[in-house]
Design an enzyme around this catalytic site. Structure first.
Site, PDB file in Angstrom:
ATOM      1  N   PHE A  30     -11.940  -0.259   6.768  1.00 42.88           N
ATOM      2  CA  PHE A  30     -10.469   0.274   5.089  1.00 42.88           C
ATOM      3  C   PHE A  30      -9.810  -1.207   5.422  1.00 42.88           C
ATOM      4  O   PHE A  30      -8.659  -1.359   6.015  1.00 42.88           O
ATOM      5  CB  PHE A  30      -9.665   0.768   5.088  1.00 42.88           C
ATOM      6  CG  PHE A  30     -10.824   2.214   4.557  1.00 42.88           C
ATOM      7  CD1 PHE A  30     -11.865   2.043   3.864  1.00 42.88           C
ATOM      8  CD2 PHE A  30     -10.435   3.588   4.763  1.00 42.88           C
ATOM      9  CE1 PHE A  30     -12.631   3.178   2.943  1.00 42.88           C
ATOM     10  CE2 PHE A  30     -11.204   4.215   4.377  1.00 42.88           C
ATOM     11  CZ  PHE A  30     -12.669   4.008   3.488  1.00 42.88           C
ATOM     12  N   GLU A  31      -9.297  -1.901   4.430  1.00 46.73           N
ATOM     13  CA  GLU A  31      -8.092  -2.359   4.176  1.00 46.73           C
ATOM     14  C   GLU A  31      -7.609  -2.663   3.007  1.00 46.73           C
ATOM     15  O   GLU A  31      -7.795  -2.448   1.717  1.00 46.73           O
ATOM     16  CB  GLU A  31      -8.050  -4.194   3.977  1.00 46.73           C
ATOM     17  CG  GLU A  31      -8.991  -4.810   4.729  1.00 46.73           C
ATOM     18  CD  GLU A  31      -8.020  -4.605   6.025  1.00 46.73           C
ATOM     19  OE1 GLU A  31      -6.657  -4.929   5.584  1.00 46.73           O
ATOM     20  OE2 GLU A  31      -8.368  -5.661   7.533  1.00 46.73           O
ATOM     21  N   VAL A  32      -6.555  -0.845   2.943  1.00 45.51           N
ATOM     22  CA  VAL A  32      -5.876  -0.028   1.922  1.00 45.51           C
ATOM     23  C   VAL A  32      -4.852  -1.311   1.448  1.00 45.51           C
ATOM     24  O   VAL A  32      -4.369  -1.809   2.178  1.00 45.51           O
ATOM     25  CB  VAL A  32      -5.460   0.737   2.650  1.00 45.51           C
ATOM     26  CG1 VAL A  32      -4.689   2.065   1.756  1.00 45.51           C
ATOM     27  CG2 VAL A  32      -6.507   1.748   2.896  1.00 45.51           C
TER      28      VAL A  32
END
Length: 815
Positions: free
Chosen positions: A677-679
Site C-alpha cells: 500500500f502507498e496510503v
C-alpha cells in the site's frame, strides 16, 4: 542475493497440487523466474547531496522530461516520495530535500517546482495531535470534577450509546459508557440488561465493557455481546457507586452487500501514535483478548533511539576537531564539556587536563605567543590523555590531515541532540508484533501486515491498529470476522522501525531511515552530519538489491536511500526476515505512504537497459490483479476513493526501481503473495484526512485477510478453453487460452501428456495480458490449468497414469 522459486507459478500452488509428482516439480521450467545478472557496476554511484545538519527538509516537486531522467534522479540517492505524475508530457515527482540538497540537484541539471509540504506543516500536525490529546484529558478532568461531591441523583458514570442490532439470527447489544475514574482506574464496567419492554433490569443478564485508551488517554468503556432477547433498558453501576440507566436504540442495518454486516464495529483511532504508543496499544488489545491474541517480541532489538554526544570545534576543515563521547549521550555523554584555551603566553606546550567530565585543552604557542597547535596535534593529545580518552574519542574532520591551526573555543557541552521526552526509551528497542487468531500454532494459513519501515509515515501504523481492533472487537458477534480468526494466523507489526519513528515525531519529521550511523570517522560521522545518518530499511533486504547490481539504492551512508553496509545488516530487516520465514505465511501487506499506489513485485531493475527482476507469470500476475481488485473495491467503499489502474501493478512498472525492498524478498525468497500500500497523498496529513485514510485502507487490509481465507478454502478446480483465430501466416492459426479464474496453463504441441515440465502459457508483455501462440493448423494441443490454490482442472494428475487432460485441435471454428 536473489533466491529462485521451485518452478514458476508453482511456487506455492502447484506444489500443493503436485504432492504426488515431486519429480516433475523439481525439474519444472523456470523461464519466468530466470535471474537477471547485471554487472555490479550498474549500482548507484556514491553521491553526497550535501544535507547540512540542522537544515529542515520540505517536499518539493522535481520536473523531469522522461523516465531516463527519473532513473538518473533515483541514482543520486535523493529521498523521493511515492508520487510520480505525468503532467503535460513531463514527469513530476516529489523529493524530500533540504535547501542545500535542492541547490545540489539544481546544479546537476534538475528542475525544481512547487513546494508541497514544509516543516511548518509537520509542526501543525503535531500541534493538532497534542491539542486532541489535551482535549480528551480536559474532558476527563471536567467529567471527574463534576462527579466529585455528586448529589444523590448525580452519577460518575454515563452511558454514551446502547445499540441493539441483529446479524442473521444473532442478536447483539453494543454499549459505550464513560466513567469519571476511567483515566486512572482499570476496572471493567458491568452492564445489566432487561429482557424486553416491561421486564426488570437484570432479567436479561449482564455483560462487561472495558476501557478504550488511545495515546495514553482514556476515552470511554465499550464492548458488545450476544443477547437472547432484545433489551429495552440497561443499567450500569460504577465501582464507585454511580448509576446510569439508558434506553436501548435500534441500530440501522447496513446494506446486505456490505461485507462488514450490521453493527460492525470500527473507528478506533483518534490521533497519530508514536511507536511507544503503538506498542502500548497492541499490548492492551492482546491483554484484553488473551484467547485470540498474543504479543510477540521479535528476536532482534534495534540500535535504539540514542546517539553518542558530539561536538565539532572550528570552522575550516583543516583546523576542525571532531569529538565523540564513548558513552551514549543519555548515559553520561551529554555531561561532557570541552574547552579549548589560549595559553596566554609564549613558548607554552600543548596540554590536556580533565576534571570530572570537564576536559580542557591548552593550546601550544610559539616564542611570540601565537597559538601553533594543529587539529592533528590536538586530536593526538586528546586521544593520548588517559583522562580524556576514557571519556571521548577525537578525530580530524572527515579524513582531513588536520594541518590547520586550532582556534580557542569556549566551554562546550557535547550533545546527542535528541529531544524526545524521557518516556521514550534510549535503550536498544524491542520490536513487537501482535499475533491474532484462535489457532496461533502455525497450523493455519498465515498473513502478515507491517508498517513504518519509513519513519515519517504516520498513517500506515494507524491502519494496522485500526485493523487489529476491528478483528478482535468484532469476533464475538460478526460471523465473517469469526471465520477469519478461526482459520487464519495473522501477524501485525505496527512499527518495524521504532527508532526512526520516534526521531520523526520528536526531532525531524522528514526522517525516512533508522538511526544507525554507519559512516566512518574519515567520512560524515561527525556532529555536523548528525541529521544524515541511517539505513533505508526498505533497501536493505536480500533480493535484487544494490549489492546485486540493481538500481534505486545508494552506497552513501548519508543518502536517504542508503542500503546499509550489507544485505540484512539492520536488526529491523532481520526481524522482518524472521517474520517472513514463518512457513505458514503466504500473504503479506507492507503499508507505506504516500501516493495512493497499490503494488507488487518486481520492485527493482538494473540500469542501463532497465533489466527487471523476474516478472510474475501470467497466472501469478492475474491473481495479483484479481485479488487487488477486491482489496481496492473495499478501500473505495469508505469514501469512493479509487486507486487508479495507472497506480496499480508491479512497483517497477508504476513507480521506480527500489533495489532491496521487502516486497521482493517476500515474493522471491519466501513465496509470499506480497502487496504494498502507498496510503494517501502525504506523509502527515491533517487529522481529518489521516482518519479517512486509516478507515479506507483498514477496509483494504481486512479484505486481504478475506482473500487469504478464500484462497485457503478454495477447492474448486478452474476451467479453461482454447480459442482459435485466423493467423496472417498461411497455413497457421492463432491460439489463446482462456480461464475462468487466475490459473496457470501448461501445454504441449507434440501430442504428449502435459506435466509441470511442459511449456507454461505466458504473458505477451508488461501489462499486456496473455500471449498469442501461432501454430500450424490442425496441431493437437494438450493442456491443463491449475489455480492459485493448487486446484487442477478436472482433477488431472500431471505425471500420473490418468489422461483426463484437456485436448483439442487448432482448427478454425465454422461459422
Amino acid at each position: 542475493m536473489p533466491h529462485l522459486g521451485t518452478n514458476g507459478f508453482t511456487r506455492r500452488n502447484v506444489l500443493a497440487a503436485a504432492a504426488g509428482a515431486a519429480g516433475a516439480v523439481a525439474t519444472g521450467a523456470l523461464v519466468s523466474r530466470s535471474e537477471a545478472a547485471p554487472n555490479d557496476s550498474a549500482a548507484a554511484p556514491d553521491i553526497d547531496l550535501g544535507h547540512v545538519a540542522g537544515e529542515q527538509s520540505s517536499v518539493i516537486e522535481v520536473v523531469l522530461p522522461d523516465r531516463d531522467e527519473l532513473d538518473r534522479l533515483v541514482a543520486t540517492g535523493v529521498d523521493l516520495d511515492h508520487q510520480v505524475n505525468l503532467v503535460d508530457d513531463r514527469l513530476v515527482v516529489h523529493a524530500v530535500i533540504s535547501p542545500n540538497e535542492g541547490a545540489t540537484l539544481t546544479a546537476m541539471g534538475f528542475t525544481l517546482g512547487n513546494v508541497i509540504y514544509t516543516p511548518a506543516d509537520a509542526k501543525a500536525r503535531l500541534a493538532e495531535r497534542e491539542a486532541t490529546i489535551a482535549g480528551h484529558v480536559a474532558a476527563n478532568e471536567e467529567f471527574s470534577a463534576s462527579a466529585t461531591g455528586r448529589t444523590a441523583t448525580a452519577s460518575d458514570v454515563k452511558i454514551i450509546r446502547a445499540d441493539y442490532y441483529t446479524q442473521g439470527t444473532t442478536m447483539v447489544l453494543s454499549v459505550e459508557a464513560k466513567w469519571a475514574q476511567g483515566q486512572t482506574a482499570t476496572d471493567t464496567l458491568t452492564v445489566e440488561r432487561d429482557s424486553g419492554k416491561g421486564t426488570a433490569i437484570g432479567s436479561g443478564g449482564t455483560q462487561t465493557i472495558s476501557r478504550f485508551v488511545d495515546a495514553g488517554v482514556y476515552l470511554y468503556h465499550r464492548g458488545a455481546a450476544q443477547v437472547t432477547a432484545r433489551p429495552d433498558y440497561i443499567r450500569i453501576t460504577s465501582p464507585t457507586g454511580g448509576i446510569a440507566v439508558a434506553k436501548v436504540k435500534e441500530w440501522l442495518p447496513t446494506p446486505g452487500h456490505d461485507p462488514e454486516g450490521p453493527g460492525y464495529q470500527k473507528d478506533f483511532i483518534t490521533s497519530y501514535l508514536t511507536p511507544t504508543e503503538l506498542y502500548d496499544r497492541i499490548k492492551a488489545i492482546a491483554a484484553e483478548h488473551p484467547k485470540l491474541a498474543e504479543i510477540v517480541e521479535l528476536p532482534y532489538k534495534t540500535n535504539g533511539y540514542r546517539r553518542k554526544a558530539q561536538a565539532v570545534f572550528g570552522s575550516a576543515s583543516a583546523s576542525r576537531v571532531a569529538v565523540d563521547s564513548l558513552a551514549w549521550g543519555h548515559e553520561g555523554g551529554n555531561s561532557i564539556a570541552i574547552e579549548i584555551v589560549d595559553p596566554g603566553g609564549a613558548g607554552r606546550p600543548l596540554s590536556v587536563s580533565v576534571t570530572g567530565t570537564d576536559i580542557q585543552v591548552t593550546l601550544a604557542s610559539d616564542t611570540a605567543g601565537a597559538v601553533t597547535s594543529t587539529a592533528a596535534e590536538v586530536v593526538a593529545a586528546l586521544n593520548a590523555s588517559p583522562g580524556a580518552s576514557g571519556l571521548i574519542q577525537a578525530y580530524t574532520y572527515r579524513g582531513n590531515t588536520g594541518a590547520g591551526v586550532v582556534a580557542p573555543a569556549a566551554r562546550t557541552l557535547l550533545t546527542d541532540d535528541l529531544t524526545a521526552p524521557a518516556s521514550v526509551s534510549r535503550e536498544p528497542h524491542p520490536v513487537y508484533a501482535i499475533r491474532i487468531g484462535k489457532h496461533r500454532n502455525g497450523s493455519k494459513l498465515g498473513v502478515l501486515a507491517y508498517a513504518q519501515e519509513h519513519a515519517r509515515e504516520w498513517v500506515p501504523p494507524l491502519v494496522t491498529i485500526e485493523t487489529a481492533e476491528r478483528l478482535l472487537r468484532n469476533y464475538k458477534h460478526d460471523w465473517r470476522t469469526r471465520e477469519l480468526l478461526d482459520n487464519l494466523d495473522i501477524w501485525i507489526a505496527p512499527s518495524i522501525n521504532p527508532d526512526g519513528g520516534h526521531y520523526a515525531f520528536y526531532d525531524d519529521n522528514s526522517q525516512r531511515r533508522n538511526m544507525t550511523n554507519h559512516c566512518a570517522p574519515t567520512g560524515s560521522a561527525d556532529f555536523l552530519a548528525r541529521d544524515s545518518w541511517g539505513v533505508d530499511n526498505n533497501r536493505n533486504y536480500t533480493e535484487y538489491s544494490r549489492f546485486d547490481g540493481y538500481s534505486g539504492a545508494s552506497a552513501s551512508c548519508t543518502s536517504d536511500t542508503f542500503s546499509g553496509p550489507s544485505e540484512l545488516s539492520e536488526p529491523e530487516n532481520k526481524n522482518l526476515d524472521w517474520l517472513a520465514a514463518r512457513p505458514n505465511i503466504k500473504f503479506a501487506m507492507n503499508l507505506h505512504s504516500s501516493g495512493n499506489y497499490f503494488m507488487w513485485s518486481p520492485g527493482a531493475y538494473a540500469v542501463p537497459g532497465r533489466i527487471s527482476a523476474p516478472r510474475p507469470t501470467l497466472a501469478e500476475e492475474s491473481y495479483f490483479w484479481s485479488a487487488s481488485s477486491r482489496i481496492l473495491t473495499s478501500i473505495k467503499r469508505h469514501r469512493n476513493l479509487a486507486v487508479t489502474p495507472a497506480r496499480t501493478g508491479p512497483i517497477s512498472d508504476v513507480l521506480y526501481s527500489a533495489a532491496g525492498n521487502s516486497g521482493d524478498m517476500l515474493w522471491y525468497k519466501y513465496d509470499i503473495y506480497a502487496w504494498n500500500f502507498e496510503v494517501g497523498t502525504s506523509f502527515q496529513p491533517e487529522w481529518v484526512e489521516a482518519h479517512d485514510e486509516t478507515m479506507e485502507f483498514s477496509n483494504g487490509l481486512v479484505e486481504l485477510f478475506r482473500v487469504a481465507r478464500d484462497f485457503d478454502k478454495d477447492r474448486r478446480s478452474p476451467k479453461s478453453k482454447l480459442k482459435v483465430s485466423p493467423s496472417p501466416t498461411h497455413g497457421m492459426v492463432s491460439v489463446t487460452f482462456e480461464t475462468n479464474e487466475p490459473a496457470a496453463v501448461y501445454y504441449t504441441l507434440d501430442r504428449s501428456a502435459p506435466t509441470y515440465s511442459s511449456t507454461l502459457y505466458g504473458s505477451a508483455g508488461i501489462r499486456e495480458g496473455a500471449e498469442t501462440l501461432t501454430v500450424r493448423a490442425g496441431t493437437t494441443i494438450n493442456w491443463f490449468s491449475v489455480d492459485a490454490a493448487g486446484n487442477v482442472e478436472d482433477d488431472y494428475r500431471p505425471g500420473g497414469h490418468r489422461r483426463n487432460y484437456r485436448t483439442a485441435k487448432a482448427i478454425l471454428p465454422r461459422h
